[in-house]
Design an enzyme around this catalytic site. Structure first.
Site, PDB file in Angstrom:
ATOM      1  NE  ARG A 198      -3.532   2.234   2.616  1.00 51.27           N
ATOM      2  CZ  ARG A 198      -3.568   2.740   3.999  1.00 51.27           C
ATOM      3  NH1 ARG A 198      -2.860   2.215   4.884  1.00 51.27           N
ATOM      4  NH2 ARG A 198      -4.291   3.928   3.999  1.00 51.27           N
TER       5      ARG A 198
ATOM      6  CG  HIS B  91      -1.714   5.064  -0.808  1.00 53.91           C
ATOM      7  ND1 HIS B  91      -2.507   5.280  -0.078  1.00 53.91           N
ATOM      8  CD2 HIS B  91      -2.536   4.026  -1.432  1.00 53.91           C
ATOM      9  CE1 HIS B  91      -3.874   4.881   0.124  1.00 53.91           C
ATOM     10  NE2 HIS B  91      -3.823   4.036  -1.088  1.00 53.91           N
TER      11      HIS B  91
ATOM     12  CG  HIS C 241      -8.007  -4.518  -2.611  1.00 45.91           C
ATOM     13  ND1 HIS C 241      -9.225  -4.166  -2.903  1.00 45.91           N
ATOM     14  CD2 HIS C 241      -7.241  -3.598  -2.029  1.00 45.91           C
ATOM     15  CE1 HIS C 241      -9.117  -2.608  -2.952  1.00 45.91           C
ATOM     16  NE2 HIS C 241      -7.893  -2.444  -2.154  1.00 45.91           N
TER      17      HIS C 241
ATOM     18  CD1 TRP D 292     -11.482  -6.620  -0.755  1.00 48.72           C
ATOM     19  CD2 TRP D 292      -9.881  -6.247   0.431  1.00 48.72           C
ATOM     20  NE1 TRP D 292     -11.341  -5.210  -0.540  1.00 48.72           N
ATOM     21  CE2 TRP D 292     -10.255  -4.902   0.237  1.00 48.72           C
ATOM     22  CE3 TRP D 292      -8.552  -6.387   1.218  1.00 48.72           C
ATOM     23  CZ2 TRP D 292      -9.636  -3.696   0.742  1.00 48.72           C
ATOM     24  CZ3 TRP D 292      -8.107  -4.961   1.711  1.00 48.72           C
ATOM     25  CH2 TRP D 292      -8.685  -3.750   1.370  1.00 48.72           C
TER      26      TRP D 292
ATOM     27  CG  ASP E 152     -13.077  -4.027  -3.475  1.00 51.69           C
ATOM     28  OD1 ASP E 152     -13.188  -4.191  -2.244  1.00 51.69           O
ATOM     29  OD2 ASP E 152     -11.878  -4.048  -4.186  1.00 51.69           O
TER      30      ASP E 152
END
Lengths: 288, 249
Positions: free
Chosen positions: A36, A40, A160, A176, A205
């Site tokens: 992540r 990002h 995810h 997830w 999603d």
């Protein structure tokens, strides 16, 4: 800041940092937050203004306090000892290397990593990363602005497969997939299964299911993990290199360049000599 | 001894790559790298260079070998790996268990040990008693590793594998980890050994034997001072171990 000089020493440091990152992730089970962090930092890129992108700017308070980056200070702090051991490596390279390693050590594809990103202290304004509460049009706005495609959106969403959402970070809660520390295609399999007790599906999603273009990829990736891995590796590499062109230097490339020049010169001399000899022979045969 | 590796099909090679990724995922999920390394080591370490029996040939999957005292706890490793093995019937158990050992070192930050496929599965496990006894000393270590055909340098370098994991009372009878970061592959085993006993860390008699032997000790000091040197020698020794009795020219 200037781009780093990617010589043999820099490359050696990268390989050592790669091993340190593997060890860090193995011992802290922090592959998801590393992925992540990399995403990002890179995902702020604007292909029109050429601002944002994977340049380490996320390490500054101005950026890590953005709402969408809630929780990422943890990842930034985890990377800091690796940066201290290898100070020559830019933060930009380090964070993208962490993302690549996170995918690899959890069973994902090997993603080609090219070093040489420069660090920036110019932070993009908030709002460039996707809002989980929105839908397909928003996803296209955000990712097309980066210069990425529908296929990239679908493949990257497969990230995810790792991790979970936290109420104190994004406001959402849960993983997830059933094995949030394993990188595989189960995100897509779960998406097609529909709502499952205990597993998370963000509005973004579900948007992949209702949009015909995205859905096509979801179905392909749910059926064929090798294909998902191939497309994911491509899209992740693109993302990690937004706004970046490598300019590798060093004795290895210099030697190749020098010998290429020498070879060309030698060839030129040979051609000239051949022309002279042939002309002489022609003249000589004419005179006979 | 030179090596002459057998050719394997492209299908087999692809299966190795996929299985490697699945093993990485398993280790990431279960933090079981130390146990995987021990499985590979105890599979290979039974090799006897004179009789050419034992070695890394998949026999650890047999209950008879798992029941050896030295292998207490390895049934867990075999069980964890089985669902992955089922996805790749083309692979031999021999290759598969050695692949797990190589991956365990890689994903915890250790050197990348080369992996050459092509080991065949043997039908019979070796006799019990070839693996080292933790309560013994240098003579015993040279005896055990000598039967494998490994050297003094290999003994010290491979001991560095204790950088990963811990002992369990219910398995070996000993308890505790050797280092403060038992899921990270580095040279801290050697640094801890040289810095003396610590309250919550373990040193087996066979670890301490490395300090008092005139050939082993300089190697312990070299590896404690230079992690790159340790990684280089470790990779060489691990490769040798994982290929005992395999691909001999």
């Amino acid at each position: 800041m200037a781009a780093p000089v990617v010589d043999a020493e820099y490359l050696k440091e990268i390989e050592k940092a790669r091993r340190d990152l593997r060890a860090l992730i193995a011992s802290k089970n922090c592959a998801p937050i590393m992925l992540r962090l990399a995403w990002h930092d890179a995902g702020t890129f604007d292909v029109n203004t050429k601002t944002g992108g994977p340049n380490g700017s996320i390490r500054h308070e101005e950026e890590y306090t953005h709402g969408s980056n809630a929780g990422l200070k943890i990842a930034i702090d985890l990377c800091e000892p690796v940066k201290r051991k290898h100070p020559r490596i830019t933060y930009a390279d380090l964070y993208q290397l962490a993302g690549v390693v996170a995918v690899e050590v959890t069973g994902g594809p090997t993603i080609d990593f090219v070093p040489g990103r420069r660090d920036s202290s110019v932070c993009p304004r908030e709002g460039r990363l996707p809002d989980a509460k929105q839908g397909a049009p928003h996803l296209r706005d955000i990712f097309y602005r980066m210069g990425l495609s529908d296929k990239d959106i679908a493949a990257l969403s497969g990230g995810h497969t790792l991790g979970r959402a936290h109420p104190e970070r994004s406001g959402f809660e849960g993983a997830w997939t059933v094995e949030p520390l394993k990188f595989d295609n189960s995100y897509f399999i779960e998406l097609l299964k529909g709502e499952t007790e205990g597993l998370l599906k963000l509005p973004t999603d579900n948007a992949l299911l209702h949009d015909p273009e995205f859905r096509r990829y979801v179905e392909l990736y749910a059926k064929d993990e090798e294909l998902f891995f191939k497309d994911y590796a491509e899209s992740h590499k693109k993302l990690s290199e937004l706004g970046f062109t490598s300019r590798q230097t060093g004795s290895a490339t210099k030697t190749i360049a020098t010998s290429a020049v020498l070879a060309q010169s030698a060839f030129g001399v040979a051609v000239a000599a051949a022309v002279v000899i042939l002309s002489y022979c022609y003249e000589a045969s004419r005179r006979k | 001894m030179g090596k002459s590796y057998p050719a394997v099909s492209e299908e087999y090679q692809k299966a190795v790559e996929k299985a490697k990724r699945k093993i990485r995922g398993l280790i990431a999920d279960k933090n079981c790298s130390p146990l995987m390394l021990r499985l590979a080591w105890h599979s290979a370490g039974t090799y006897d260079v004179v009789s050419k029996t034992g070695g890394p040939f998949g026999t650890m999957r047999f209950p008879a070998e798992l029941a050896h005292g030295a292998n207490n706890g390895l049934d867990i490793a075999v069980r964890l790996l089985e669902p992955i093995k089922e996805q790749f019937p083309i692979l031999t158990y021999a290759d598969f268990y050695q692949l797990a050992g190589v991956v365990a070192v890689e994903v915890t930050g250790g050197p990348e040990v080369p992996f050459n496929p092509g080991r065949e599965d043997k039908p019979e496990p070796p006799v019990e008693g070839r693996l080292p006894d933790a309560t013994k000393g240098s003579d015993h270590l040279r005896d055990v590793f000598g039967h494998m055909g490994l050297s003094d340098q290999d003994i010290v370098a491979l001991s560095g594998g204790h950088t990963l994991g811990r002992c369990h009372k219910e398995r070996s009878g000993f308890e505790g980890a050797w280092t403060s970061n038992p899921l990270i592959f580095d040279n801290s085993y050697f640094r801890e050994l040289l810095s003396g006993e610590k309250e919550d860390l373990i040193q087996l008699p066979s670890d301490k034997a490395l300090l008092t032997d005139p050939v082993f000790r300089p190697l312990v000091e070299k590896y404690a001072a230079d992690e790159d040197a340790f990684f280089a020698d470790y990779a060489e020794a691990h490769l040798k171990l994982s290929e005992l009795g395999f691909a001999e020219a």
